[in-house]
Scaffold this motif. Structure first.
Motif, PDB file in Angstrom:
ATOM      1  N   ILE A   1       0.115  -0.627  17.439  1.00 31.33           N
ATOM      2  CA  ILE A   1       0.889  -0.120  16.230  1.00 31.33           C
ATOM      3  C   ILE A   1       0.560   1.449  15.708  1.00 31.33           C
ATOM      4  O   ILE A   1       1.596   2.253  15.692  1.00 31.33           O
TER       5      ILE A   1
ATOM      6  N   THR B   1      10.490  -6.658  11.518  1.00 32.97           N
ATOM      7  CA  THR B   1      10.221  -6.699  12.917  1.00 32.97           C
ATOM      8  C   THR B   1       8.561  -6.380  12.838  1.00 32.97           C
ATOM      9  O   THR B   1       8.100  -5.838  12.235  1.00 32.97           O
TER      10      THR B   1
ATOM     11  N   TYR C   1      -9.273   2.757  16.287  1.00 32.36           N
ATOM     12  CA  TYR C   1      -8.835   3.300  15.164  1.00 32.36           C
ATOM     13  C   TYR C   1      -8.839   4.572  15.251  1.00 32.36           C
ATOM     14  O   TYR C   1      -7.704   5.273  14.906  1.00 32.36           O
TER      15      TYR C   1
ATOM     16  N   LEU D   1       6.601  -6.172   8.759  1.00 29.58           N
ATOM     17  CA  LEU D   1       6.476  -7.406   9.658  1.00 29.58           C
ATOM     18  C   LEU D   1       7.589  -8.520   9.394  1.00 29.58           C
ATOM     19  O   LEU D   1       8.319  -8.874  10.284  1.00 29.58           O
TER      20      LEU D   1
ATOM     21  N   SER E   1      -1.010   9.434   9.482  1.00 30.28           N
ATOM     22  CA  SER E   1      -2.115   9.414  10.184  1.00 30.28           C
ATOM     23  C   SER E   1      -3.375   8.997   9.367  1.00 30.28           C
ATOM     24  O   SER E   1      -3.291   7.999   8.798  1.00 30.28           O
TER      25      SER E   1
ATOM     26  N   GLY F   1       0.651  -1.053   0.043  1.00 29.66           N
ATOM     27  CA  GLY F   1      -0.093  -0.003  -0.016  1.00 29.66           C
ATOM     28  C   GLY F   1       1.022   1.289   0.115  1.00 29.66           C
ATOM     29  O   GLY F   1       1.799   1.517  -0.655  1.00 29.66           O
TER      30      GLY F   1
ATOM     31  N   ASN G   1       4.708   5.018   8.966  1.00 31.63           N
ATOM     32  CA  ASN G   1       3.369   4.561   7.957  1.00 31.63           C
ATOM     33  C   ASN G   1       3.029   3.194   8.509  1.00 31.63           C
ATOM     34  O   ASN G   1       1.428   3.242   8.267  1.00 31.63           O
ATOM     35  N   ALA G   2       3.459   2.503   9.013  1.00 34.20           N
ATOM     36  CA  ALA G   2       3.072   0.975   9.194  1.00 34.20           C
ATOM     37  C   ALA G   2       1.627   1.285  10.135  1.00 34.20           C
ATOM     38  O   ALA G   2       1.690   1.972  11.343  1.00 34.20           O
ATOM     39  N   GLY G   3       0.604   0.538   9.826  1.00 38.14           N
ATOM     40  CA  GLY G   3      -0.704   0.600  10.688  1.00 38.14           C
ATOM     41  C   GLY G   3      -1.617  -0.364  10.369  1.00 38.14           C
ATOM     42  O   GLY G   3      -1.508  -0.966   9.534  1.00 38.14           O
TER      43      GLY G   3
HETATM   44  N1  NAD Z   1      -6.213   2.546   3.137  1.00 36.88           N
HETATM   45  C1  NAD Z   1      -6.624   3.709   3.742  1.00 36.88           C
HETATM   46  O1  NAD Z   1      -7.798   4.091   3.242  1.00 36.88           O
HETATM   47  C2  NAD Z   1      -6.045   4.705   4.659  1.00 36.88           C
HETATM   48  C3  NAD Z   1      -6.948   5.557   4.920  1.00 36.88           C
HETATM   49  C4  NAD Z   1      -6.256   6.467   6.055  1.00 36.88           C
HETATM   50  C5  NAD Z   1      -4.878   5.976   6.839  1.00 36.88           C
HETATM   51  N2  NAD Z   1      -4.343   4.737   6.213  1.00 36.88           N
HETATM   52  C6  NAD Z   1      -3.070   4.397   6.828  1.00 36.88           C
HETATM   53  O2  NAD Z   1      -2.090   4.147   6.060  1.00 36.88           O
HETATM   54  C7  NAD Z   1      -1.285   3.685   6.627  1.00 36.88           C
HETATM   55  C8  NAD Z   1      -0.701   2.372   5.649  1.00 36.88           C
HETATM   56  O3  NAD Z   1      -1.850   1.483   5.519  1.00 36.88           O
HETATM   57  P1  NAD Z   1      -2.281   0.870   4.052  1.00 36.88           P
HETATM   58  O4  NAD Z   1      -3.547   1.418   3.698  1.00 36.88           O
HETATM   59  O5  NAD Z   1      -1.042   1.252   3.136  1.00 36.88           O
HETATM   60  O6  NAD Z   1      -2.420  -0.534   4.431  1.00 36.88           O
HETATM   61  P2  NAD Z   1      -1.603  -2.126   4.163  1.00 36.88           P
HETATM   62  O7  NAD Z   1      -2.423  -3.053   4.885  1.00 36.88           O
HETATM   63  O8  NAD Z   1      -1.560  -2.037   2.442  1.00 36.88           O
HETATM   64  O9  NAD Z   1       0.024  -1.650   4.610  1.00 36.88           O
HETATM   65  C9  NAD Z   1       0.170  -1.579   5.969  1.00 36.88           C
HETATM   66  C10 NAD Z   1       1.417  -2.267   6.311  1.00 36.88           C
HETATM   67  O10 NAD Z   1       2.112  -2.098   7.372  1.00 36.88           O
HETATM   68  C11 NAD Z   1       2.532  -3.145   7.863  1.00 36.88           C
HETATM   69  N3  NAD Z   1       2.243  -3.566   9.175  1.00 36.88           N
HETATM   70  C12 NAD Z   1       1.163  -3.520   9.930  1.00 36.88           C
HETATM   71  N4  NAD Z   1       1.350  -3.641  11.357  1.00 36.88           N
HETATM   72  C13 NAD Z   1       2.814  -3.814  11.475  1.00 36.88           C
HETATM   73  C14 NAD Z   1       3.610  -4.021  12.570  1.00 36.88           C
HETATM   74  N5  NAD Z   1       3.091  -4.320  13.842  1.00 36.88           N
HETATM   75  N6  NAD Z   1       5.140  -3.682  12.316  1.00 36.88           N
HETATM   76  C15 NAD Z   1       5.417  -3.595  11.281  1.00 36.88           C
HETATM   77  N7  NAD Z   1       4.756  -3.537  10.174  1.00 36.88           N
HETATM   78  C16 NAD Z   1       3.491  -3.504  10.136  1.00 36.88           C
HETATM   79  C17 NAD Z   1       1.714  -4.385   7.171  1.00 36.88           C
HETATM   80  O11 NAD Z   1       2.530  -5.285   7.091  1.00 36.88           O
HETATM   81  C18 NAD Z   1       1.562  -3.793   5.896  1.00 36.88           C
HETATM   82  O12 NAD Z   1       2.522  -4.107   4.935  1.00 36.88           O
HETATM   83  C19 NAD Z   1      -1.817   2.971   7.922  1.00 36.88           C
HETATM   84  O13 NAD Z   1      -1.164   3.643   9.001  1.00 36.88           O
HETATM   85  C20 NAD Z   1      -3.495   3.328   7.754  1.00 36.88           C
HETATM   86  O14 NAD Z   1      -3.939   3.504   9.063  1.00 36.88           O
HETATM   87  C21 NAD Z   1      -4.937   4.116   5.273  1.00 36.88           C
END
Ligand code: NAD
Length: 263
Positions: free
Chosen positions: A83, A41, A154, A34, A111, A13, A70-72
Motif C-alpha cells: 500500500i 476499494t 515500513y 477500504l 510519507s 486519522g 495518504n492511505a497507508g
Molecule cells: N500516525 C502516525 O504517527 C503517522 C506517522 C507518519 C506517517 N503516517 C502515515 O500517515 C498515513 C495515514 O495514516 P494514519 O496515521 O492517519 O492512520 P489511520 O489508520 O488512522 O488511517 C489510515 C487509513 O488508510 C486506509 N487504508 C489502509 N490501507 C488501505 C488500502 N489498502 N486501501 C485503501 N485504504 C487503505 C485505512 O482504512 C484508514 O482509513 C499513512 O500513510 C501512514 O504511514 C502516520
C-alpha cells in the motif's frame, strides 16, 4: 476557486482530517478508503488504480485538481510495501492524465519521518526499480525475522516513496505538465494507527525515544492536514520534489544542520 481533490485513506486519522480541512476551504473532495467513502476499494489490488481513475474521471468531468495520496499502514510486513509504495505509485500514475487537465494540478503524499530511519537498502532499490515480486519476497524474508527487523518494510516503503517523489518531480510528466508533487513526513501523530502504541506508558516512552519531538510533541491529525491542504492548493505554485517533515523537530535534532553537500 473550488477545486476537486481526491483523498485516500479518508475514513480515519490524517486522511479524514485532510478531507475535512479541504472541504472547510471550499474544495470538493472525493474520498477513497477500504470500505467507506465515495469510492470503496483496496488500493493494494493492482486493478484498483484503473477502476478508481475511471470513477474519478466520471465524478470530476475529466479534470482533477489535486490528490492527497495518504492511505497507508505501519505493518512490519510486505503489506506496508503493497500500500505505502506500490498502491500509492500506481494510483498517482493512473490519475496523472486527469491531473494534467487541471490548470493548477498538485499531488501531496503522506510519507513519514521514518524516511530518515534505518531501512533495508536492497529493498529500497527493488521498490524504486518497480520489481514487485522481488520486493515482496525481500519484505517477507525481513518479516520472518520478527517485528524489529520486519519494521524495515515500513521504513523502506517510506524512504522509497520519498525518493520516488523527488525522482519524478522535475520530469516532463510532472513538472513539464505543471503537476507539483511533494511529500509530507509526519513524525508521530495521534491516529488509529498509533492508538495502541500511545495507550500505555511503555508505548509512549518507546515512541518518544525512537522519534523525539522537542517542538510541541506528538501531533494531531489536523496539524498534518493543514500542510497537505497548502500543498494541494493552487497557491503552492513553485514548490515541488520536497519532503516536508512535520515532526516536531525530529529531523533537525537527528540529522543536525550540516545536511547539504559542500562540493
Ligand atoms: N500516525 C502516525 O504517527 C503517522 C506517522 C507518519 C506517517 N503516517 C502515515 O500517515 C498515513 C495515514 O495514516 P494514519 O496515521 O492517519 O492512520 P489511520 O489508520 O488512522 O488511517 C489510515 C487509513 O488508510 C486506509 N487504508 C489502509 N490501507 C488501505 C488500502 N489498502 N486501501 C485503501 N485504504 C487503505 C485505512 O482504512 C484508514 O482509513 C499513512 O500513510 C501512514 O504511514 C502516520
Amino acid at each position: 476557486m473550488a477545486r476537486t481533490i481526491v483523498v485516500t485513506g479518508s475514513a480515519s486519522g490524517i486522511g479524514e482530517a485532510t478531507a475535512q480541512a479541504l472541504e472547510a476551504g471550499g474544495d470538493t473532495v472525493i474520498r477513497i478508503d477500504l470500505t467507506e467513502g465515495d469510492i470503496a476499494t483496496d488500493l493494494t489490488d493492482p486493478e484498483a488504480a484503473a477502476t478508481v481513475a475511471q470513477k474519478v474521471a466520471d465524478a470530476s468531468g475529466g479534470v482533477l485538481d489535486g490528490l492527497v495520496a495518504n492511505a497507508g499502514v505501519s505493518a512490519p510486513s510486505p503489506l506496508s510495501l503493497a500500500i505505502n509504495y506500490f498502491g500509492t505509485v500506481r494510483l498517482i500514475e493512473a490519475l496523472r492524465p486527469l491531473l494534467a487537465a487541471s490548470e493548477a494540478p498538485r499531488v501531496s503524499v503522506t510519507s513519514s519521518a521514518a524516511t530518515l530511519q534505518g531501512n533495508d537498502p536492497e529493498l529500497v532499490d527493488l521498490l524504486l526499480a518497480g520489481d514487485e515480486e522481488a520486493a515482496m519476497a525481500r519484505g517477507a524474508a525481513l518479516a520472518d525475522q520478527g517485528p524489529e527487523v520486519g519494521y524495515a518494510n515500513y521504513s523502506s516503503s517510506k524512504r522509497a516513496i520519498s525518493r520516488w517523489i523527488r525522482r519524478v518531480a522535475p520530469t516532463d510528466q510532472y513538472a513539464g505538465a505543471g503537476i507539483g508533487i511533494n511529500g509530507v513526513g509526519p513524525g508521530q501523530v495521534f491516529t488509529g494507527m498509533t492508538k495502541e502504541l500511545f495507550s500505555s506508558e511503555e508505548g509512549r516512552k518507546l515512541a518518544g525515544d525512537a522519534m523525539p519531538a522537542p517542538y510541541n510533541g506528538v501531533a494531531e491529525a489536523k496539524h498534518i492536514a493543514a500542510v497537505h491542504a497548502f500543498l494541494v492548493s493552487a497557491e503552492n505554485a513553485r514548490m515541488t520534489g520536497q519532503i516536508l517533515f512535520v515532526d516536531g523537530g525530529f529531523d533537525a535534532l537527528s540529522r543536525g544542520d550540516d545536511i547539504w553537500p559542500s562540493a
